[in-house]
Design a protein around this motif. Structure first.
Motif, short mmCIF file in Angstrom:
data_model
loop_
_atom_site.label_atom_id
_atom_site.label_comp_id
_atom_site.label_asym_id
_atom_site.label_seq_id
_atom_site.Cartn_x
_atom_site.Cartn_y
_atom_site.Cartn_z
N ASN A 1 0.84 -1.20 0.00
CA ASN A 1 0.00 0.00 0.00
C ASN A 1 0.88 1.25 0.00
O ASN A 1 0.38 2.35 0.16
N GLY A 2 2.20 1.04 -0.17
CA GLY A 2 3.16 2.12 -0.03
C GLY A 2 3.69 2.62 -1.35
O GLY A 2 3.10 2.41 -2.42
N ALA A 3 4.86 3.25 -1.29
CA ALA A 3 5.41 3.95 -2.45
C ALA A 3 5.85 3.01 -3.56
O ALA A 3 5.84 3.38 -4.73
N PHE A 4 6.22 1.77 -3.20
CA PHE A 4 6.75 0.84 -4.19
C PHE A 4 6.08 -0.52 -4.06
O PHE A 4 5.56 -0.89 -3.00
N ILE A 5 6.16 -1.28 -5.15
CA ILE A 5 5.62 -2.65 -5.21
C ILE A 5 6.78 -3.61 -5.43
O ILE A 5 7.69 -3.33 -6.22
N LEU A 6 6.73 -4.75 -4.76
CA LEU A 6 7.76 -5.77 -4.96
C LEU A 6 7.67 -6.29 -6.39
O LEU A 6 6.63 -6.76 -6.84
N SER B 1 19.67 -10.24 -4.87
CA SER B 1 19.10 -9.05 -5.48
C SER B 1 17.58 -9.08 -5.38
O SER B 1 16.97 -10.14 -5.27
N LEU B 2 17.01 -7.90 -5.39
CA LEU B 2 15.56 -7.76 -5.46
C LEU B 2 15.26 -6.39 -6.05
O LEU B 2 16.11 -5.48 -6.00
N SER B 3 14.09 -6.22 -6.61
CA SER B 3 13.74 -4.93 -7.19
C SER B 3 12.31 -4.56 -6.83
O SER B 3 11.45 -5.41 -6.60
N LEU B 4 12.09 -3.25 -6.79
CA LEU B 4 10.79 -2.67 -6.51
C LEU B 4 10.43 -1.72 -7.64
O LEU B 4 11.33 -1.11 -8.25
N LYS B 5 9.15 -1.57 -7.93
CA LYS B 5 8.72 -0.59 -8.92
C LYS B 5 7.72 0.37 -8.26
O LYS B 5 7.08 0.04 -7.27
N LYS B 6 7.62 1.55 -8.84
CA LYS B 6 6.72 2.57 -8.28
C LYS B 6 5.29 2.05 -8.25
O LYS B 6 4.82 1.42 -9.20
N ASN B 7 4.60 2.36 -7.17
CA ASN B 7 3.19 1.99 -7.02
C ASN B 7 2.32 3.15 -7.54
O ASN B 7 2.24 4.20 -6.90
N PRO B 8 1.66 2.98 -8.69
CA PRO B 8 0.89 4.08 -9.26
C PRO B 8 -0.34 4.44 -8.44
O PRO B 8 -0.89 5.53 -8.57
N ASP B 9 -0.77 3.52 -7.55
CA ASP B 9 -1.95 3.76 -6.74
C ASP B 9 -1.62 4.23 -5.33
O ASP B 9 -2.52 4.33 -4.48
N TYR B 10 -0.37 4.53 -5.09
CA TYR B 10 0.03 5.03 -3.77
C TYR B 10 -0.67 6.36 -3.50
O TYR B 10 -0.76 7.22 -4.39
N TRP B 11 -1.13 6.56 -2.28
CA TRP B 11 -1.90 7.77 -1.96
C TRP B 11 -1.06 9.04 -2.15
O TRP B 11 -1.62 10.12 -2.42
N ASP B 12 0.26 8.93 -2.06
CA ASP B 12 1.14 10.09 -2.22
C ASP B 12 2.06 9.88 -3.42
O ASP B 12 3.23 10.26 -3.40
N ALA B 13 1.52 9.30 -4.50
CA ALA B 13 2.34 8.93 -5.66
C ALA B 13 3.01 10.13 -6.30
O ALA B 13 4.09 10.00 -6.90
N GLY B 14 2.43 11.30 -6.18
CA GLY B 14 3.03 12.48 -6.78
C GLY B 14 4.37 12.84 -6.18
O GLY B 14 5.19 13.51 -6.82
N ARG B 15 4.61 12.41 -4.97
CA ARG B 15 5.88 12.67 -4.29
C ARG B 15 6.98 11.75 -4.82
O ARG B 15 8.16 12.09 -4.75
N VAL B 16 6.61 10.58 -5.33
CA VAL B 16 7.59 9.55 -5.70
C VAL B 16 8.00 9.74 -7.15
O VAL B 16 7.20 9.57 -8.06
N VAL C 1 15.26 6.25 3.63
CA VAL C 1 13.92 6.39 3.05
C VAL C 1 14.08 7.05 1.68
O VAL C 1 14.78 8.06 1.54
N TYR C 2 13.39 6.52 0.67
CA TYR C 2 13.61 6.92 -0.71
C TYR C 2 12.41 7.61 -1.37
O TYR C 2 12.42 7.86 -2.57
N LYS C 3 11.38 7.92 -0.62
CA LYS C 3 10.14 8.43 -1.20
C LYS C 3 10.34 9.76 -1.93
O LYS C 3 9.58 10.09 -2.84
N SER C 4 11.32 10.55 -1.51
CA SER C 4 11.51 11.88 -2.10
C SER C 4 12.74 11.96 -3.01
O SER C 4 13.18 13.05 -3.36
N VAL C 5 13.28 10.82 -3.39
CA VAL C 5 14.52 10.81 -4.19
C VAL C 5 14.24 11.24 -5.62
O VAL C 5 13.25 10.84 -6.24
#
Length: 567
Positions: free
Chosen positions: A221-226, A235-250, A560-564
């Motif tokens: 429910n956060g900024a990224f999706i597994l 290794s592992l990777s995450l992608k941006k969650n387009p449905d995140y409530w604060d997606a505009g920040r990411v 924390v990487y939400k504002s990177v």
């Protein structure tokens, strides 16, 4: 390392500078799609080094900082950390606190899980009940002494049903939490992963034990999706969650993590633009400071973790319980030259530490003073004093009726390059300064080390602890009798009473009296050498040009990487 560099790094750690800047971020992500479905910052991934494998993405099973970091990338709790580490709204848009400090009412915003389900109050009720009933290692966070959530202790002890836990959902948008005593730092607990929500319907539809073991079994429910993950892989990777409530920040398209256990390999990867964010240590820090192409990219931040020795005090180990003798433990502690450890082996600005609570993370609300600002206050019990160490040893020999001791010290061989060097240095110092004491070394993976400590299958362990919240109790709660993280199995009734008074008793609403009592408790820990503190870690980061907005914290979540953004 040059003294001037050590002073610079210590100063940076003190003021908690966040890092930004760096060199040619890669547009590719090992193990991840290079053209994510949801474009972020020009479709770029941030490539980040981890020292060890992620051990679990299940909030009820995770116990290590790397796992917590990835979990927090993917899931929001009621609150989150701002750039300064303060608790600010996340899934909870706001909250109310009753006049007696015992009831929090959180009002939820409109937010979605990645499968489209709304995030509801029941997601928190379900997750908290699951966390306390599964007897997870971190379920003490709900209990008296930390979270003080009503009935948590009784449930953890098997004396009450999970549905009696002091959390309820009067409607889908309201979470009510009842406490047994006020907790001044309670909002900051809410950004710790143990308090995160879980979608009940999603969880219940999975095969037992599979939650969080693959992208298909993990719901964000956060900024990224597994995106890509297999337990035990590097290794592992995450992608941006387009449905995140604060997606505009990411702005990032995603994050690609790569486990690199060697500082040498990390530096090579950084120079070749394979990784954008790495940690280095030892002689590489001094070399980077002198290298004109790297010096501007070197950012030192306080990591919060304190490295220390813990001693098994039961009769299962260590020559039939010899380490239960406080004078023997004091001898070992005073035989170690901590300044030498940080100057000659760690070499990244870490601070030699002589207190049970490390410096620079817990400050008094009334005076602003660092709880552990006076690092010499326990000089009678902890320091580098060979004569004193040998005196303690002679007393221990007399009390125990033996002339020699042989112990094994376990440590992780995948927890950073400096750990093995520190272990060897401790062995050399102890054996040189304490005639008759032999300290054998046994390297193993971090997972094996933790298993041995949890099951009391060791003599001495070189280990670490990072603060989960900005209060001395995040350390001092560990040494309460029968606490799951009391790896030495120490028990002291006076100490237990002090902690009780500070958490649910006489001092819970008297801040200054509580602070003074915590000092008394810390002195007991040091007087009996429950642990031998060694150093408080700082991280020497290399960050690629154009990378900005990484938030570094010494408490709970180190990065924390939400504002990177990537230039």
């Amino acid at each position: 390392m040059k003294k001037t560099l050590s002073m610079l790094l210590a100063a940076l750690m003190l003021f908690g500078l966040a890092a930004c800047g760096g060199d040619n971020p890669s547009t590719s992500s090992p193990g991840a799609s290079n053209t994510p479905s949801q474009g972020g910052d020009s479709g770029k991934y941030l490539n980040v080094m981890l020292y060890t494998n992620v051990m679990s993405l299940d909030t009820n099973l995770a116990t290590d900082g790397d796992s917590f970091e990835v979990i927090a990338d993917c899931i929001d709790g009621l609150m989150q950390m701002d750039a300064d580490g303060a608790a600010v709204p996340a899934i909870a848009e706001k909250y109310d606190l009753s006049d007696d400090g015992l009831t929090y009412t959180f009002h939820l915003r409109d937010a979605k899980w990645a499968n489209g389900d709304p995030v509801t109050a029941n997601d928190f009720v379900f997750a908290w009940r699951l966390g306390i009933e599964t007897n997870a290692e971190y379920n003490y966070m709900f209990c008296d002494g930390v979270g003080n959530v009503k009935n948590a202790d009784a449930i953890a002890a098997g004396e009450a049903a999970p549905d009696t836990l002091g959390i309820s959902a009067p409607d889908d948008k309201t979470v009510v939490v009842e406490l047994t005593a006020p907790v001044s730092y309670f909002p900051s607990l809410m950004y710790f992963p143990s308090f995160y929500p879980i979608n009940e319907a999603f969880y219940s539809g999975l095969a037992e034990g599979t939650y969080g073991t693959s992208p298909d079994t993990y719901l964000s429910n956060g900024a990224f999706i597994l995106e890509n993950y297999t337990p035990g892989t590097a290794s592992l990777s995450l992608k941006k969650n387009p449905d995140y409530w604060d997606a505009g920040r990411v702005k990032l398209a995603g994050i690609s993590y790569q486990v690199v256990g060697s500082s040498d390999n990390a530096l090579t990867a950084f120079k070749s633009n394979t990784l954008d964010v790495v940690m280095i240590n030892g002689s590489q820090v001094a070399a980077a400071e002198e290298d004109s192409t790297l010096s501007s990219k070197l950012k030192v931040t306080g990591a919060g973790y304190m490295w220390y020795l813990t001693f098994s005090q039961t009769d299962k180990n260590a020559q039939g319980g010899m380490l239960a003798n406080a004078n023997l433990r004091l001898a070992i502690s005073n035989a170690i030259d901590r300044e030498s450890l940080v100057d000659n082996y760690v070499m990244d600005g870490s601070l030699a530490t002589y207190t049970a609570v490390p410096p620079q993370f817990a400050a008094s609300a009334t005076t602003g003073e660092d709880f552990s600002g006076d690092q010499k206050k326990f000089a009678d019990y902890c320091g580098y004093d060979v004569a004193k160490a040998q005196g303690y040893l002679e007393t221990a020999k007399s009390e125990l009726g033996v002339d020699s001791f042989e112990f094994t010290m376990i440590y992780g061989n995948n927890e950073g390059d400096e750990v093995a060097k520190v272990a060897q240095a401790i062995k050399s110092q102890v054996e040189e300064n304490l005639p008759g004491v032999t300290l054998n070394l046994q390297p193993m993976t971090k997972a094996e080390r933790l298993d041995k400590m949890q099951n009391d299958n060791y003599d001495v362990a070189l280990t670490r602890w990072g603060p989960d919240y900005a209060d001395p109790m995040t350390y001092m709660g560990m040494w309460v009798t029968n606490n799951a993280n009391n790896y030495g199995f120490w028990s002291n009734a006076e100490y237990d009473q002090i902690i009780k008074d500070c958490t649910t008793g006489a001092y819970v609403s008297d801040y200054d009296a509580r602070w003074a009592a915590l000092y008394e408790g810390e002195e007991l820990v040091m007087k009996e050498a429950v642990i031998a503190p060694l150093y408080t870690k700082s991280n020497a980061n290399l960050i690629a040009d154009g990378v900005s907005g990484i938030e570094f914290h010494p408490v709970a979540l180190n990065r924390v990487y939400k504002s990177v953004t990537l230039g």
